[in-house]
Design an enzyme around this catalytic site. Structure first.
Site, PDB file in Angstrom:
ATOM      1  N   ASN A   9       0.870  -1.171   0.000  1.00 41.07           N
ATOM      2  CA  ASN A   9       0.000   0.000   0.000  1.00 41.07           C
ATOM      3  C   ASN A   9       0.911   1.226   0.000  1.00 41.07           C
ATOM      4  O   ASN A   9       1.518   1.547   1.017  1.00 41.07           O
ATOM      5  CB  ASN A   9      -0.893  -0.025   1.254  1.00 41.07           C
ATOM      6  CG  ASN A   9      -1.736   1.226   1.384  1.00 41.07           C
ATOM      7  OD1 ASN A   9      -1.765   2.073   0.492  1.00 41.07           O
ATOM      8  ND2 ASN A   9      -2.434   1.344   2.501  1.00 41.07           N
ATOM      9  N   TRP A  10       0.989   1.862  -1.149  1.00 43.22           N
ATOM     10  CA  TRP A  10       1.935   2.981  -1.285  1.00 43.22           C
ATOM     11  C   TRP A  10       1.383   4.277  -0.686  1.00 43.22           C
ATOM     12  O   TRP A  10       2.063   5.300  -0.700  1.00 43.22           O
ATOM     13  CB  TRP A  10       2.319   3.188  -2.757  1.00 43.22           C
ATOM     14  CG  TRP A  10       3.090   2.052  -3.352  1.00 43.22           C
ATOM     15  CD1 TRP A  10       3.502   0.903  -2.716  1.00 43.22           C
ATOM     16  CD2 TRP A  10       3.573   1.943  -4.710  1.00 43.22           C
ATOM     17  NE1 TRP A  10       4.199   0.095  -3.594  1.00 43.22           N
ATOM     18  CE2 TRP A  10       4.255   0.702  -4.815  1.00 43.22           C
ATOM     19  CE3 TRP A  10       3.498   2.753  -5.833  1.00 43.22           C
ATOM     20  CZ2 TRP A  10       4.843   0.272  -6.005  1.00 43.22           C
ATOM     21  CZ3 TRP A  10       4.085   2.331  -7.022  1.00 43.22           C
ATOM     22  CH2 TRP A  10       4.753   1.100  -7.103  1.00 43.22           C
ATOM     23  N   LYS A  11       0.147   4.236  -0.213  1.00 43.01           N
ATOM     24  CA  LYS A  11      -0.477   5.411   0.416  1.00 43.01           C
ATOM     25  C   LYS A  11      -0.237   6.663  -0.443  1.00 43.01           C
ATOM     26  O   LYS A  11      -0.205   6.566  -1.663  1.00 43.01           O
ATOM     27  CB  LYS A  11       0.040   5.565   1.861  1.00 43.01           C
ATOM     28  CG  LYS A  11      -0.159   4.267   2.665  1.00 43.01           C
ATOM     29  CD  LYS A  11       0.012   4.421   4.138  1.00 43.01           C
ATOM     30  CE  LYS A  11      -0.222   3.080   4.827  1.00 43.01           C
ATOM     31  NZ  LYS A  11      -0.140   3.143   6.270  1.00 43.01           N
ATOM     32  N   HIS A  95      -9.592   1.081   4.755  1.00 41.65           N
ATOM     33  CA  HIS A  95      -8.337   1.249   5.498  1.00 41.65           C
ATOM     34  C   HIS A  95      -8.584   2.161   6.699  1.00 41.65           C
ATOM     35  O   HIS A  95      -9.379   3.103   6.623  1.00 41.65           O
ATOM     36  CB  HIS A  95      -7.264   1.843   4.578  1.00 41.65           C
ATOM     37  CG  HIS A  95      -5.900   1.787   5.180  1.00 41.65           C
ATOM     38  ND1 HIS A  95      -5.477   2.698   6.121  1.00 41.65           N
ATOM     39  CD2 HIS A  95      -4.886   0.905   5.004  1.00 41.65           C
ATOM     40  CE1 HIS A  95      -4.245   2.376   6.496  1.00 41.65           C
ATOM     41  NE2 HIS A  95      -3.861   1.300   5.837  1.00 41.65           N
ATOM     42  N   GLU A  97      -6.957   4.521   7.865  1.00 39.91           N
ATOM     43  CA  GLU A  97      -6.723   5.948   7.586  1.00 39.91           C
ATOM     44  C   GLU A  97      -7.943   6.568   6.913  1.00 39.91           C
ATOM     45  O   GLU A  97      -8.260   7.735   7.129  1.00 39.91           O
ATOM     46  CB  GLU A  97      -5.448   6.106   6.739  1.00 39.91           C
ATOM     47  CG  GLU A  97      -4.200   5.844   7.592  1.00 39.91           C
ATOM     48  CD  GLU A  97      -3.009   5.295   6.835  1.00 39.91           C
ATOM     49  OE1 GLU A  97      -2.995   5.324   5.590  1.00 39.91           O
ATOM     50  OE2 GLU A  97      -2.082   4.794   7.509  1.00 39.91           O
ATOM     51  N   GLU A 167      -5.421  -5.111  10.373  1.00 42.01           N
ATOM     52  CA  GLU A 167      -4.407  -4.081  10.594  1.00 42.01           C
ATOM     53  C   GLU A 167      -4.692  -3.359  11.908  1.00 42.01           C
ATOM     54  O   GLU A 167      -5.510  -2.425  11.934  1.00 42.01           O
ATOM     55  CB  GLU A 167      -4.429  -3.053   9.452  1.00 42.01           C
ATOM     56  CG  GLU A 167      -4.154  -3.634   8.082  1.00 42.01           C
ATOM     57  CD  GLU A 167      -3.583  -2.572   7.137  1.00 42.01           C
ATOM     58  OE1 GLU A 167      -2.476  -2.782   6.649  1.00 42.01           O
ATOM     59  OE2 GLU A 167      -4.229  -1.543   6.924  1.00 42.01           O
ATOM     60  N   GLY A 173       2.406   2.187  10.864  1.00 41.75           N
ATOM     61  CA  GLY A 173       3.353   3.299  10.751  1.00 41.75           C
ATOM     62  C   GLY A 173       4.035   3.668  12.056  1.00 41.75           C
ATOM     63  O   GLY A 173       4.681   4.702  12.154  1.00 41.75           O
ATOM     64  N   SER A 213       3.384  -2.241  10.418  1.00 36.04           N
ATOM     65  CA  SER A 213       4.835  -2.316  10.645  1.00 36.04           C
ATOM     66  C   SER A 213       5.427  -3.684  10.306  1.00 36.04           C
ATOM     67  O   SER A 213       6.383  -4.129  10.958  1.00 36.04           O
ATOM     68  CB  SER A 213       5.182  -1.895  12.080  1.00 36.04           C
ATOM     69  OG  SER A 213       4.775  -0.560  12.303  1.00 36.04           O
ATOM     70  N   GLY A 234       2.914  -1.195   4.306  1.00 31.95           N
ATOM     71  CA  GLY A 234       2.969   0.238   4.038  1.00 31.95           C
ATOM     72  C   GLY A 234       4.405   0.674   3.800  1.00 31.95           C
ATOM     73  O   GLY A 234       4.964   0.476   2.718  1.00 31.95           O
ATOM     74  N   GLY A 235       5.028   1.236   4.832  1.00 34.75           N
ATOM     75  CA  GLY A 235       6.370   1.820   4.705  1.00 34.75           C
ATOM     76  C   GLY A 235       7.386   0.927   3.999  1.00 34.75           C
ATOM     77  O   GLY A 235       8.114   1.384   3.107  1.00 34.75           O
TER      78      GLY A 235
HETATM   79  P1  13P Z   1       2.953   0.249   7.758  1.00 31.91           P
HETATM   80  O1  13P Z   1       3.492  -1.026   7.158  1.00 31.91           O
HETATM   81  O2  13P Z   1       3.715   1.475   7.295  1.00 31.91           O
HETATM   82  O3  13P Z   1       2.816   0.160   9.238  1.00 31.91           O
HETATM   83  O4  13P Z   1       1.474   0.449   7.169  1.00 31.91           O
HETATM   84  C1  13P Z   1       0.599  -0.613   7.188  1.00 31.91           C
HETATM   85  C2  13P Z   1      -0.598  -0.249   6.400  1.00 31.91           C
HETATM   86  O5  13P Z   1      -1.345   0.640   6.748  1.00 31.91           O
HETATM   87  C3  13P Z   1      -0.848  -0.983   5.157  1.00 31.91           C
HETATM   88  O6  13P Z   1      -2.115  -0.724   4.654  1.00 31.91           O
END
Ligand code: 13P
Length: 259
Positions: A9-11, A95, A97, A167, A173, A213, A234-235
């Site tokens: 997920n490149w957000k 998600h 977020e 999640e 994050g 994470s 994510g990251g």
């Molecule tokens: P991180 O891997 O950066 O914690 O993010 C997870 C995420 O929200 C994937 O959708």
């Protein structure tokens, strides 16, 4: 055996040139990985260009959200058919977020999933509890409410390919990862809920992936757990070497003992 999925997920990261560079780096290194479903989810503006790099590729394209109407005067929204037209096979829905910053509710999640199913795009439904909810021992209750709301009105056939991403919000994050035991407990509870709501057959075939994470250092211990079928990253998905490493480690694990 459930095929694992590693999805990035490149957000809201990467401009178009950076996104193309990232996807090219990834696909060059994982072209021979056949036992892991690999997905990248760039921003809307980069979907078309990244999608062109992925025609007839083992890396699939996914979006980070979709709207439920097919078309119309909905300024700023993107329909599932539009996503499909640029090559999307998956769409992340609900998600945390989106729930936290953009007013997403279980009801709107349900409508988005319905649109995705109707257009035959695989929904990746995200669920998870906040730290306060975990500390109040409400994790399972929260996740169950989210899943029941998201899946309201769907038949077993409708959701046969749906993926659930657990999640925990407190792990996203933050560098705090759920321990394998913590994640496994919730994944098992989700699978049990699917068995109760639908059937053992669906529960045993549904992919339930973990996000929060996840990184090269912890992906193997997470993936060894019986009910963890992959990761929503994510990251660590923004750095080609980390994402590739996670895919290769998962592939190796599945070549070995995990079934
Ligand atoms: P991180 O891997 O950066 O914690 O993010 C997870 C995420 O929200 C994937 O959708």
């Amino acid at each position: 055996m459930r095929q694992p999925i590693i999805a990035g997920n490149w957000k809201m990261y990467k401009n178009v040139n950076e996104a193309i560079e990232l996807v090219n780096n990834i696909k060059r290194e994982v072209y021979d990985v056949a036992n892991v479903g690999i997905v990248v989810c760039p921003t809307f503006t980069n979907l078309s260009d990244v999608g062109q790099m992925l025609v007839e590729n083992n890396v699939a394209l996914g979006a980070q959200n979709c709207y439920w109407e097919k078309e119309g005067a909905f300024t700023g929204e993107v329909s599932v058919d539009m996503l499909k037209s640029v090559g999307c096979k998956y769409v992340i829905i609900g998600h945390s977020e989106r729930r936290k910053y953009f007013g997403e509710t279980d009801e709107t999640v349900n409508m988005r999933i319905k649109a995705a199913i109707e257009s035959e795009i695989v929904p990746i439904l995200c669920v998870g509890e906040t730290l306060e909810e975990r500390e109040a021992s409400k994790t399972i209750e929260i996740v169950e409410t989210q899943i029941k709301g998201a899946l309201k009105g769907f038949s077993e056939k409708d959701i046969v390919s749906l993926v659930i991403a657990y999640e925990p919000v407190w792990a996203i994050g933050t560098g705090l990862t759920a321990t394998p035991d913590q994640a496994q407990e919730i994944h098992a509870a989700i699978r049990k809920l699917i068995a109760e709501l639908y059937s053992d057959v669906l529960a045993s075939s549904m992919r339930i992936i973990y996000g929060g994470s996840a990184k090269p250092e912890n992906i193997e211990e997470l993936m060894r757990e019986e009910d963890i079928d992959g990761g929503l990253i994510g990251g660590a998905s923004l750095k080609p070497e980390s994402f590739i490493d996670m895919i290769k480690k998962t592939s190796k694990l599945y070549e070995g003992t995990k079934d």
